[in-house]
Design a protein around this motif. Structure first.
Motif, PDB file in Angstrom:
ATOM      1  N   UNK A   1     -13.461  12.849   1.117  1.00  0.00           N
ATOM      2  CA  UNK A   1     -14.084  12.574   0.400  1.00  0.00           C
ATOM      3  C   UNK A   1     -14.980  13.937   0.435  1.00  0.00           C
TER       4      UNK A   1
ATOM      5  N   UNK B   1      -2.408   3.319  10.907  1.00  0.00           N
ATOM      6  CA  UNK B   1      -0.860   1.685  10.685  1.00  0.00           C
ATOM      7  C   UNK B   1      -0.179   2.075  12.143  1.00  0.00           C
TER       8      UNK B   1
ATOM      9  N   UNK C   1     -11.301   3.468  17.738  1.00  0.00           N
ATOM     10  CA  UNK C   1     -10.691   2.211  17.978  1.00  0.00           C
ATOM     11  C   UNK C   1     -10.178   1.632  16.799  1.00  0.00           C
ATOM     12  N   UNK C   2     -10.757   1.353  15.908  1.00  0.00           N
ATOM     13  CA  UNK C   2     -10.593  -0.080  15.056  1.00  0.00           C
ATOM     14  C   UNK C   2      -9.447   0.601  14.142  1.00  0.00           C
ATOM     15  N   UNK C   3      -9.131  -0.015  12.940  1.00  0.00           N
ATOM     16  CA  UNK C   3      -7.610   0.685  12.321  1.00  0.00           C
ATOM     17  C   UNK C   3      -9.141   0.714  10.765  1.00  0.00           C
ATOM     18  N   UNK C   4      -9.625   0.014  10.466  1.00  0.00           N
ATOM     19  CA  UNK C   4     -10.676  -0.607   9.651  1.00  0.00           C
ATOM     20  C   UNK C   4     -12.025   0.692   9.577  1.00  0.00           C
TER      21      UNK C   4
ATOM     22  N   UNK D   1     -23.344  10.404   6.528  1.00  0.00           N
ATOM     23  CA  UNK D   1     -23.045  10.537   4.891  1.00  0.00           C
ATOM     24  C   UNK D   1     -23.841  11.164   4.108  1.00  0.00           C
TER      25      UNK D   1
ATOM     26  N   UNK E   1      -7.406  -7.240   3.182  1.00  0.00           N
ATOM     27  CA  UNK E   1      -7.314  -5.564   3.258  1.00  0.00           C
ATOM     28  C   UNK E   1      -8.403  -4.761   2.053  1.00  0.00           C
TER      29      UNK E   1
ATOM     30  N   UNK F   1      -4.504   5.428   5.039  1.00  0.00           N
ATOM     31  CA  UNK F   1      -3.514   3.662   4.972  1.00  0.00           C
ATOM     32  C   UNK F   1      -3.061   3.922   5.665  1.00  0.00           C
ATOM     33  N   UNK F   2      -2.272   5.250   6.481  1.00  0.00           N
ATOM     34  CA  UNK F   2      -0.877   4.836   7.389  1.00  0.00           C
ATOM     35  C   UNK F   2      -1.329   5.396   8.277  1.00  0.00           C
TER      36      UNK F   2
ATOM     37  N   UNK G   1     -10.769   8.812   5.179  1.00  0.00           N
ATOM     38  CA  UNK G   1     -11.092   9.154   4.310  1.00  0.00           C
ATOM     39  C   UNK G   1     -12.357   9.228   3.619  1.00  0.00           C
ATOM     40  N   UNK G   2     -13.138   9.153   4.283  1.00  0.00           N
ATOM     41  CA  UNK G   2     -15.231   9.872   4.482  1.00  0.00           C
ATOM     42  C   UNK G   2     -14.200  11.391   4.389  1.00  0.00           C
TER      43      UNK G   2
ATOM     44  N   UNK H   1     -19.064   9.495  -4.599  1.00  0.00           N
ATOM     45  CA  UNK H   1     -18.850   9.693  -3.336  1.00  0.00           C
ATOM     46  C   UNK H   1     -19.616   8.670  -2.189  1.00  0.00           C
TER      47      UNK H   1
ATOM     48  N   UNK I   1     -10.905  -2.804   2.357  1.00  0.00           N
ATOM     49  CA  UNK I   1     -11.234  -2.172   2.077  1.00  0.00           C
ATOM     50  C   UNK I   1     -10.583  -0.447   1.350  1.00  0.00           C
ATOM     51  N   UNK I   2      -8.928  -1.415   2.309  1.00  0.00           N
ATOM     52  CA  UNK I   2      -7.426  -0.299   1.609  1.00  0.00           C
ATOM     53  C   UNK I   2      -7.368  -0.623  -0.299  1.00  0.00           C
TER      54      UNK I   2
ATOM     55  N   UNK J   1      -5.811   9.079  -0.050  1.00  0.00           N
ATOM     56  CA  UNK J   1      -5.089   7.439   0.727  1.00  0.00           C
ATOM     57  C   UNK J   1      -3.309   7.732   1.039  1.00  0.00           C
TER      58      UNK J   1
ATOM     59  N   UNK K   1     -21.812   6.457  10.357  1.00  0.00           N
ATOM     60  CA  UNK K   1     -21.006   7.031   9.171  1.00  0.00           C
ATOM     61  C   UNK K   1     -21.649   7.333   8.117  1.00  0.00           C
TER      62      UNK K   1
ATOM     63  N   UNK L   1       0.564  -1.178   0.301  1.00  0.00           N
ATOM     64  CA  UNK L   1      -0.125  -0.094  -0.205  1.00  0.00           C
ATOM     65  C   UNK L   1       0.543   0.827   0.429  1.00  0.00           C
TER      66      UNK L   1
ATOM     67  N   UNK M   1      -8.781   4.095   8.628  1.00  0.00           N
ATOM     68  CA  UNK M   1      -9.682   4.123   7.434  1.00  0.00           C
ATOM     69  C   UNK M   1     -10.964   4.934   6.921  1.00  0.00           C
ATOM     70  N   UNK M   2     -11.791   3.832   6.646  1.00  0.00           N
ATOM     71  CA  UNK M   2     -12.840   5.152   6.545  1.00  0.00           C
ATOM     72  C   UNK M   2     -13.053   6.484   7.060  1.00  0.00           C
ATOM     73  N   UNK M   3     -13.311   6.501   8.465  1.00  0.00           N
ATOM     74  CA  UNK M   3     -13.449   7.649   8.846  1.00  0.00           C
ATOM     75  C   UNK M   3     -12.831   8.948   7.793  1.00  0.00           C
TER      76      UNK M   3
ATOM     77  N   UNK N   1     -18.616   4.588  -0.742  1.00  0.00           N
ATOM     78  CA  UNK N   1     -18.084   4.640   0.971  1.00  0.00           C
ATOM     79  C   UNK N   1     -19.241   3.583   1.136  1.00  0.00           C
TER      80      UNK N   1
ATOM     81  N   UNK O   1      -8.713   1.668  -3.638  1.00  0.00           N
ATOM     82  CA  UNK O   1      -7.651   2.118  -4.492  1.00  0.00           C
ATOM     83  C   UNK O   1      -8.227   2.075  -6.174  1.00  0.00           C
TER      84      UNK O   1
END
Lengths: 305, 307, 244
Positions: free
Chosen positions: B226, B117, B212-215, C25, C159, B113-114, B222-223, C60, C161-162, B109, C21, B65, B218-220, C64, C166
């Motif tokens: 965007x 991380x 709390x969680x990684x996923x 949106x 992964x 993503x990071x 990028x949302x 968007x 989601x990522x 992105x 979320x 990534x 990421x979603x928040x 999402x 992409x």
């Protein structure tokens, strides 16, 4: 019923299960082995979640992997704790019943829940359960379709002694009904108490199998070790080493360690020796022997035979 | 503890030198030497986090990534250099002004993503307590993490522009004159990259620190990027009233561009800043406020979070 | 289609905080339309509405929502291990995939089409000569296409989601802007083509860059491929033991 023939399973360079062959029928069998030995892998192969890299794993002649129909005859209790936390036990067991195609869902659900004694808590969300209750819910879900084969991966994890006894009684009853029950554990006492037959797995290999008492007897050839605290360790050691039942004494850092080949005779003579020499015994403890060392003994013993 | 010494071994007949033996205690020893202290701890965490941002020290899958995005950000520069080399100057679709604007999605992105991380793994696995048991203050931890992401984004932003720079140099007929011409662009390159890096990192880490969680993080993240972008574009297209003028202020990328325009000059056509009648210093002011808010939020979060 | 699996999947997808979320949106979309109206609208309402529904709704919101729900439909259960309760049952893997996909697509469509319809009506002051209806129905189809893609992706990689991001942002967003050819393989463009074909809006308000026929063909092919890949991956799925 369950036939495993020269089954192996590897992931790249790592061999998880190494050429195991055995067959199981009705009754309770325990898969015993240290962590990482391959018990879970073997169990998952029998459950059809993994295919063997070599050899065959069949139930009633049908290979377990790749055939969803085998699940009519299998009940699986996985090790991982996660369940659908938002469902109540009743909903969870009922859902499993429906997915299995059980005819009378309500009746079967209640029977299963009663068997694990979860009636009082059955309408609470599983997310609120203690670890032991969650285990019981999982067992109920595995029982609800009345399968002839029951597979349990470390089922006594997190159960208190009372729950454990109850679960053991339940499994014994089911075995008496003619079911084939296979469970995995790394705790000697659990397997000892429940399983009629034991498969000992070490590093992916079958190290021993058969009646548990037989295997235990094999292990008594090995000297037992005790630590003793007394009012005069040195004199006690001198007196004990004269006895034929004692094979060795050691005095390290003020700790008296005794090796006795014949456990029974040793237990009988110790009080007499202490009285004769007028030494007071404060403590007599068998030293814990690690499961790994027992198993390595078994493996070595198996190689010698 | 001094080593225990055995008495010297008996002399051999005929030898003249005495021999001696010694047995050394290899047990646990305390360390009483110099300790490197707080600053070193911070810099160690910074470098470790910077490496983690690029997936170094982990399996190949963790590198896909970040490095994929880095390559993606680099490709247009390579293409532009190729065009200049083959066709000649003046046809490049990219200038130093608009490069980062064009590839902005890769930065969004990367942060999405990071940043999780760097931040969420520690929280999820409850390692914060371990960090704080060292001479590392809570704010030091936050600063090191934020600094590492800023540095990562800087690398991501500078590399393609420097490639463009080098390309322009190497394809010009007189390298020295070319260097003099291009050197004027260096403040633009560095300044723009800094703006992007600081703004996006602080926003990203602020959002990640609260999820709390990684996923989810990421979603928040990028949302956030965007939606702010989309809303700003759409409101900007409403042709009546001040709504369309002030719309760009919602989009962090537009804020960055406005600030860049204000501080470093040169507006770009693609950016909504050009069409807006809002005075440029306001972009700078709002940007500063946003970054300050994000940093404050991060500081507060790490002061309060349960280790 | 299996009712029990559908019920569990619905509760799993919609019963969590992440749905908040997605609801937010959708709410933002409606709020922007409201803000436009309250600020007095613009010179060309229809054109602006098309821009809103295209850039926010389709580009968007829809991806999402579909991303979160599509990768969560099976992905969440794989991650925490509860997938075993679905797999250890005499149910064909195609039924499992079909059910979960249907649930994800329906939920995604609901969370997307609702706000699009509402925002469209508010901004255009009505159904906008078919514009709003076209976008709403197209969003339902687009949600299905996206959901299928992301369900398949979640069975291919951890992964999802990522990598899904992409696809949406780099392939459909960045590259489609540069190379017209990539638009043929972009679900976003397919959806816009459907919006035009269904609603027949006036061309000065909205004009999709892709024609209907390639959208149907490629979009349909993408759907079929995604489903086939998902079923095959689920069939070959292996559950390792913990102490393996």
């Amino acid at each position: 019923m369950i036939e495993v023939t020269n089954a192996s399973r590897w992931y790249g360079n790592v061999v998880a299960v190494n050429d195991m062959t055995f067959s199981l029928g009705a009754g309770v069998t325990g898969l015993l082995g240290p962590n990482g030995a391959g018990k879970s892998t073997m169990l998952h192969m029998i459950a059809g979640f993994l295919g063997p890299s070599a050899g065959t794993v069949t139930i009633d002649g049908r290979p377990t992997h790749g055939d969803p129909e085998v699940y009519r005859g299998i009940g699986m209790v996985p090790e991982r704790e996660a369940v659908y936390a938002f469902l109540s036990a009743r909903q969870f067991v009922a859902a499993n019943a429906r997915l299995q195609g059980v005819a009378e869902v309500e009746a079967a659900t209640q029977r299963a829940i009663a068997a694990v004694e979860l009636q009082d808590a059955q309408d609470r969300a599983i997310g609120t359960y203690s670890k032991g209750m969650r285990q019981r819910a999982k067992v109920a879900a595995a029982l609800v379709h009345d399968p002839p084969v029951l597979l349990l991966d470390e089922p006594f994890n997190g159960m208190d002694p009372r729950q454990r006894l109850h679960m053991m009684a339940l499994l014994r009853r089911m075995a008496a009904d003619g079911r084939t029950i296979l469970f995995s554990s790394h705790i000697l006492e659990e397997v000892e108490r429940l399983a009629e037959r034991v498969l000992v797995i070490v590093a992916g290999r079958l190290a021993a199998s058969g009646n548990f008492r037989e295997i235990r007897r094999l292990m008594t050839d090995r000297p037992h070790t005790f630590t003793v605290r007394s009012s005069d360790d040195r004199r006690l050691a001198a007196a004990l080493v004269a006895e034929p039942a004692v094979s060795g004494v050691a005095l390290d850092d003020g700790l008296l360690t005794i090796r006795a080949a014949d456990f029974g005779t040793f237990a009988r003579i110790v009080p007499g020796v202490a009285r004769r020499t007028a030494i007071t015994l404060y403590e007599l403890l068998p030293t814990d022997e690690s499961l790994e060392s027992v198993f390595s003994y078994l493996v070595a013993g198996g190689a010698r035979r | 503890m001094p080593p225990d010494t055995m008495p010297p071994a008996p002399l051999e007949a005929g030898s003249s030198t005495p021999s001696s033996g010694a047995i050394y205690d290899l047990g646990y020893r305390r360390y009483d030497g110099p300790r490197l202290g707080r600053w070193h701890a911070i810099s160690t965490l910074f470098w470790a986090s910077l490496r983690a941002a690029f997936g170094m020290g982990r399996s190949g899958r963790a590198k896909i990534v970040p490095w994929g995005l880095a390559v993606f950000a680099l490709i247009p520069a390579l293409v532009a250099v190729a065009i200049i080399a083959l066709i000649g100057e003046g046809i490049s679709p990219f200038t130093y002004d608009n490069y980062l604007w064009q590839v902005q999605i890769t930065f969004a992105l990367f942060v999405a993503a990071q940043a999780p991380e760097l931040v969420n793994s520690d929280m999820r696995h409850r390692v914060l307590a371990l960090y704080f048991s060292h001479p590392l203050e809570r704010l030091d931890y936050a600063a090191a993490k934020l600094g590492a992401l800023v540095a990562a984004l800087l690398l991501l932003a500078l590399t393609p522009q420097l490639v463009l720079f080098a390309g322009n140099l190497l394809t010009s007929t007189d390298v020295v004159a070319g260097l003099r011409d291009q050197a004027g662009a260096l403040p633009q390159i560095i300044g723009t990259s800094l703006l992007y890096a600081v703004t996006l990192s602080s926003i990203g880490i602020a959002i990640a620190a609260f999820t709390p969680r990684r996923a989810y993080a990421t979603g928040a993240i990028i949302a956030f990027f965007l939606v702010t972008g989309a809303v700003s574009t759409i409101l900007g297209e409403a042709t009546r009233g001040s709504l369309s003028d002030w719309a760009p202020l919602i989009d962090p990328f537009a804020l960055i561009d406005g600030t860049r325009d204000w501080l470093l000059g040169a507006s770009i056509d693609e950016s909504p800043v050009t069409g807006s009648s809002v005075p440029l210093p306001i972009f700078g002011g709002v940007l500063a406020a946003v970054v300050a808010l994000a940093v404050a939020v991060i500081a507060l979060r790490y002061q309060r979070v349960e280790a | 289609m299996n009712g029990t699996i559908a019920g569990i999947t619905f509760r799993q997808l919609l019963g969590r905080r992440r749905v908040l979320l997605l609801l937010v949106l959708g709410a933002v979309l409606v709020l922007v339309a409201l803000a436009y109206r309250l600020a007095g609208g613009g010179d060309d309402d229809l054109r602006w509405t098309a821009g809103l529904l295209e850039n926010f709704g389709i580009a968007t919101l829809m991806p999402l929502v579909a991303l979160v729900l599509g990768t969560g439909a099976i992905g969440a259960e794989i991650e925490d291990g509860t997938i075993v309760y679905i797999l250890a049952k005499p149910i064909s893997r195609s039924v499992i995939v079909a059910t979960k996909l249907a649930v994800a697509a329906l939920a995604a469509a609901a969370l997307t089409c609702g706000p699009i319809l509402l925002a469209g009506i508010i901004a255009a002051g009505g159904m906008g000569n078919g514009l709003v209806l076209g976008f709403t129905l197209a969003a339902a189809i687009g949600s299905l296409l996206y959901a299928a893609l992301f369900v398949a992706l979640s069975l291919v990689t951890g992964r999802a989601l990522v990598f899904g991001l992409f696809y949406v942002l780099l392939w459909e967003g960045f590259l489609s802007g540069l190379f017209a050819g990539t638009r043929t393989f972009s679900i976003r463009q397919h959806t816009l083509a459907f919006a035009e074909a269904i609603g027949h809006p006036p061309t000065d308000a909205f004009d999709a860059s892709l024609d209907l026929v390639p959208a149907v063909v490629i979009g349909g092919a993408l759907l079929v491929i995604s489903v086939v890949v998902a079923i095959r991956r689920l069939r070959a799925f292996e559950l390792r033991g913990e102490a393996a």
